[in-house]
Write a protein that holds these residues in place. Structure first.
Motif, PDB file in Angstrom:
ATOM      1  N   ASP A 145      43.988  -2.851 -10.469  1.00 55.21           N
ATOM      2  CA  ASP A 145      42.744  -3.436  -9.990  1.00 55.21           C
ATOM      3  C   ASP A 145      41.538  -2.683 -10.532  1.00 55.21           C
ATOM      4  OD1 ASP A 145      43.933  -5.505  -8.598  1.00 55.21           O
ATOM      5  OD2 ASP A 145      43.964  -4.410  -6.693  1.00 55.21           O
ATOM      6  N   GLN A 146      41.656  -1.352 -10.642  1.00 53.53           N
ATOM      7  CA  GLN A 146      40.561  -0.569 -11.222  1.00 53.53           C
ATOM      8  C   GLN A 146      40.346  -0.952 -12.678  1.00 53.53           C
ATOM      9  OE1 GLN A 146      40.689   3.678 -10.492  1.00 53.53           O
ATOM     10  NE2 GLN A 146      41.570   3.349  -8.465  1.00 53.53           N
ATOM     11  N   GLU A 147      41.422  -1.139 -13.416  1.00 51.49           N
ATOM     12  CA  GLU A 147      41.308  -1.555 -14.815  1.00 51.49           C
ATOM     13  C   GLU A 147      40.670  -2.934 -14.922  1.00 51.49           C
ATOM     14  OE1 GLU A 147      45.023  -1.296 -16.965  1.00 51.49           O
ATOM     15  OE2 GLU A 147      45.415   0.706 -16.145  1.00 51.49           O
ATOM     16  N   ARG A 148      41.101  -3.852 -14.070  1.00 54.46           N
ATOM     17  CA  ARG A 148      40.516  -5.198 -14.070  1.00 54.46           C
ATOM     18  C   ARG A 148      39.032  -5.153 -13.751  1.00 54.46           C
ATOM     19  NH1 ARG A 148      42.866  -8.938 -10.016  1.00 54.46           N
ATOM     20  NH2 ARG A 148      40.856  -9.880 -10.261  1.00 54.46           N
ATOM     21  N   LEU A 149      38.680  -4.372 -12.724  1.00 50.93           N
ATOM     22  CA  LEU A 149      37.283  -4.261 -12.334  1.00 50.93           C
ATOM     23  C   LEU A 149      36.460  -3.665 -13.481  1.00 50.93           C
ATOM     24  CD1 LEU A 149      35.005  -4.493 -10.276  1.00 50.93           C
ATOM     25  CD2 LEU A 149      35.739  -2.289  -9.338  1.00 50.93           C
ATOM     26  N   ALA A 150      36.963  -2.630 -14.119  1.00 49.39           N
ATOM     27  CA  ALA A 150      36.259  -2.016 -15.249  1.00 49.39           C
ATOM     28  C   ALA A 150      36.039  -3.035 -16.361  1.00 49.39           C
ATOM     29  CB  ALA A 150      37.023  -0.802 -15.770  1.00 49.39           C
ATOM     30  N   GLY A 151      37.050  -3.847 -16.640  1.00 46.73           N
ATOM     31  CA  GLY A 151      36.925  -4.879 -17.670  1.00 46.73           C
ATOM     32  C   GLY A 151      35.899  -5.938 -17.310  1.00 46.73           C
ATOM     33  N   LEU A 152      35.903  -6.355 -16.066  1.00 48.75           N
ATOM     34  CA  LEU A 152      34.926  -7.360 -15.627  1.00 48.75           C
ATOM     35  C   LEU A 152      33.504  -6.803 -15.681  1.00 48.75           C
ATOM     36  CD1 LEU A 152      36.888  -8.878 -12.611  1.00 48.75           C
ATOM     37  CD2 LEU A 152      36.372 -10.009 -14.789  1.00 48.75           C
ATOM     38  N   LEU A 153      33.334  -5.575 -15.251  1.00 50.69           N
ATOM     39  CA  LEU A 153      32.007  -4.954 -15.304  1.00 50.69           C
ATOM     40  C   LEU A 153      31.552  -4.766 -16.752  1.00 50.69           C
ATOM     41  CD1 LEU A 153      32.373  -2.390 -12.397  1.00 50.69           C
ATOM     42  CD2 LEU A 153      30.953  -4.462 -12.416  1.00 50.69           C
ATOM     43  N   ARG A 154      32.492  -4.437 -17.645  1.00 50.20           N
ATOM     44  CA  ARG A 154      32.170  -4.321 -19.075  1.00 50.20           C
ATOM     45  C   ARG A 154      31.635  -5.653 -19.598  1.00 50.20           C
ATOM     46  NH1 ARG A 154      36.871  -3.063 -20.644  1.00 50.20           N
ATOM     47  NH2 ARG A 154      36.614  -0.830 -20.428  1.00 50.20           N
ATOM     48  N   GLN A 155      32.287  -6.742 -19.229  1.00 55.20           N
ATOM     49  CA  GLN A 155      31.818  -8.075 -19.664  1.00 55.20           C
ATOM     50  C   GLN A 155      30.432  -8.358 -19.102  1.00 55.20           C
ATOM     51  OE1 GLN A 155      35.272 -10.349 -18.160  1.00 55.20           O
ATOM     52  NE2 GLN A 155      35.262 -11.330 -20.158  1.00 55.20           N
ATOM     53  N   LEU A 156      30.208  -7.991 -17.868  1.00 54.34           N
ATOM     54  CA  LEU A 156      28.925  -8.243 -17.229  1.00 54.34           C
ATOM     55  C   LEU A 156      27.813  -7.438 -17.906  1.00 54.34           C
ATOM     56  CD1 LEU A 156      27.766  -9.881 -14.861  1.00 54.34           C
ATOM     57  CD2 LEU A 156      28.196  -7.916 -13.409  1.00 54.34           C
ATOM     58  N   LEU A 157      28.122  -6.230 -18.335  1.00 60.57           N
ATOM     59  CA  LEU A 157      27.121  -5.350 -18.955  1.00 60.57           C
ATOM     60  C   LEU A 157      26.920  -5.620 -20.448  1.00 60.57           C
ATOM     61  CD1 LEU A 157      27.958  -1.980 -17.213  1.00 60.57           C
ATOM     62  CD2 LEU A 157      25.837  -3.278 -17.007  1.00 60.57           C
ATOM     63  N   ALA A 158      27.862  -6.284 -21.098  1.00 58.89           N
ATOM     64  CA  ALA A 158      27.821  -6.473 -22.551  1.00 58.89           C
ATOM     65  C   ALA A 158      26.488  -7.035 -23.060  1.00 58.89           C
ATOM     66  CB  ALA A 158      28.987  -7.349 -23.007  1.00 58.89           C
ATOM     67  N   PRO A 159      25.886  -8.015 -22.404  1.00 56.35           N
ATOM     68  CA  PRO A 159      24.622  -8.534 -22.935  1.00 56.35           C
ATOM     69  C   PRO A 159      23.478  -7.517 -22.955  1.00 56.35           C
ATOM     70  CG  PRO A 159      25.553 -10.070 -21.335  1.00 56.35           C
ATOM     71  CD  PRO A 159      26.352  -8.814 -21.264  1.00 56.35           C
ATOM     72  N   PHE A 160      23.601  -6.443 -22.200  1.00 57.92           N
ATOM     73  CA  PHE A 160      22.540  -5.453 -22.108  1.00 57.92           C
ATOM     74  C   PHE A 160      22.717  -4.307 -23.099  1.00 57.92           C
ATOM     75  CE2 PHE A 160      23.006  -7.397 -17.924  1.00 57.92           C
ATOM     76  CZ  PHE A 160      21.733  -7.907 -17.764  1.00 57.92           C
ATOM     77  N   ALA A 161      23.866  -4.283 -23.763  1.00 60.66           N
ATOM     78  CA  ALA A 161      24.163  -3.164 -24.672  1.00 60.66           C
ATOM     79  C   ALA A 161      23.361  -3.250 -25.946  1.00 60.66           C
ATOM     80  CB  ALA A 161      25.653  -3.129 -24.992  1.00 60.66           C
TER      81      ALA A 161
END
Length: 161
Positions: A145-161
């Motif tokens: 679940d931690q890995e999944r959450l990290a992946g989802l947050l990465r997707q959410l943050l990607a446009p700001f990178a």
């Protein structure tokens, strides 16, 4: 399992049934977690007698590997602050004995900021305390679940990178 955000959403749904409240379910929880993380960071850093901004600069230097040094310009990019702010921060860290400045051997006008052994000890201790606090915040989630959450947050943050 229900939480206070569920109650908040229900109240808004009663008052504004015309609105899509899905973003509130995500961002209100992220905001609340952010507050808990800020408190955990403050506690971890104060236990090692450093401020959050000090940790940011020291950690940027520590992550570079030996000899733990960067130019002020690179520190600006790593910490996202203005040059005036960085000058002040480096001055204060020099006064505490956590970093030292020395002339840049490749640019007579430049300087290099280097982590001292005292700075390394401070940032390492604070980082270990922070990791302990972050593990505690994540303790309700299993590894997958931690890995999944990290992946989802990465997707959410990607446009700001």
């Amino acid at each position: 399992m229900r939480d206070e955000v569920d109650e908040l959403i229900e109240a808004w749904a009663r008052e504004r049934a015309d609105l899509d409240l899905d973003p509130v379910a995500v961002f209100s929880r992220i905001s609340r977690l952010g507050r808990h993380l800020d408190l955990a960071r403050r506690d971890a850093f104060s236990a090692h007698d450093i401020e959050s901004w000090e940790f940011d600069v020291l950690a940027a230097l520590r992550r570079t590997g030996e000899p733990y040094e960067l130019s002020p310009g690179r520190l600006l990019r790593e910490t996202l602050v203005t040059s005036g702010t960085m000058t002040n921060r480096v001055d204060r860290l020099v006064a505490r004995g956590f970093v030292e400045r020395y002339p840049d051997p490749e640019d007579r006008r430049g300087v290099i900021v280097r982590l001292t052994p005292e700075g390394k000890t401070a940032v390492d201790g604070a980082f270990e305390a922070l990791l302990d606090a972050e593990r505690a915040l994540l303790s309700g989630l299993g590894g997958r679940d931690q890995e999944r959450l990290a992946g989802l947050l990465r997707q959410l943050l990607a446009p700001f990178a």
